[in-house]
Design a protein around this motif. Structure first.
Motif, PDB file in Angstrom:
ATOM      1  N   GLU A   6       0.828  -1.198   0.000  1.00 18.52           N
ATOM      2  CA  GLU A   6       0.000   0.000   0.000  1.00 18.52           C
ATOM      3  C   GLU A   6       0.867   1.254   0.000  1.00 18.52           C
ATOM      4  OE1 GLU A   6      -2.130  -2.888   2.942  1.00 18.52           O
ATOM      5  OE2 GLU A   6      -0.071  -2.308   2.448  1.00 18.52           O
ATOM      6  N   SER A   7       0.312   2.316  -0.556  1.00 15.91           N
ATOM      7  CA  SER A   7       0.946   3.621  -0.512  1.00 15.91           C
ATOM      8  C   SER A   7      -0.125   4.691  -0.663  1.00 15.91           C
ATOM      9  CB  SER A   7       2.007   3.763  -1.604  1.00 15.91           C
ATOM     10  OG  SER A   7       1.425   3.664  -2.894  1.00 15.91           O
ATOM     11  N   CYS A  22      -2.625   0.125  -4.060  1.00 17.66           N
ATOM     12  CA  CYS A  22      -2.202  -1.201  -3.632  1.00 17.66           C
ATOM     13  C   CYS A  22      -1.600  -1.905  -4.832  1.00 17.66           C
ATOM     14  CB  CYS A  22      -3.384  -1.995  -3.070  1.00 17.66           C
ATOM     15  SG  CYS A  22      -2.992  -3.714  -2.668  1.00 17.66           S
ATOM     16  N   THR A 118      -1.121   1.421   5.437  1.00 14.16           N
ATOM     17  CA  THR A 118      -0.690   2.799   5.267  1.00 14.16           C
ATOM     18  C   THR A 118      -1.575   3.694   6.129  1.00 14.16           C
ATOM     19  OG1 THR A 118      -0.186   4.540   3.635  1.00 14.16           O
ATOM     20  CG2 THR A 118      -2.142   3.203   3.221  1.00 14.16           C
TER      21      THR A 118
END
Length: 124
Positions: A6-7, A22, A118
């Motif tokens: 994730e980010s 994702c 995240t």
């Protein structure tokens, strides 16, 4: 087995927007269900949204309907969660998860592979 990263998390003011990503890699997941869950301090992990990778069918938690949109980009092997009109109650660690059986389940128990999470923080 699918690896998920994730980010896109961060700090945003109430009413603002964020888009989480994702990125998926590893074994083919074309028939998987890809879900987003979140967990706030002192609370249970809760369902947010899910999408069928193959069909594009989506489901949402009532608390985010009309505000969040889940989508996927097949070419990039990436699932997104567009979050609009954010509220302080949305503050949580957000996790991406994959269900090999392709169920559009609300239960975290149905998902086999998980990302690291995240952090999303919404200030009032």
């Amino acid at each position: 087995q699918v690896q998920l990263v994730e980010s896109g998390g961060g700090l945003v003011q109430a009413g603002g927007s964020l888009r989480l990503s994702c990125a998926a890699s590893g074994r083919s997941f074309s028939r998987y269900a890809m879900g987003w869950f979140r967990q706030a301090p002192g609370k249970e992990r809760e369902f947010v949204a899910v999408i069928s990778w193959f069909y594009g069918t989506t489901k949402y938690a009532n608390s985010v309907k009309g505000r969040f949109t889940i989508s996927r980009d097949n070419a990039k092997n990436t699932v997104y969660l567009q979050m609009n009109s954010l509220k302080p109650e949305d503050t949580a660690v957000y996790y991406c998860a994959a269900d090999i059986n392709g169920r559009l389940s609300f239960s975290s128990n149905e998902y086999e592979d998980w990302g690291q999470g995240t952090q999303v923080t919404v200030s009032s």
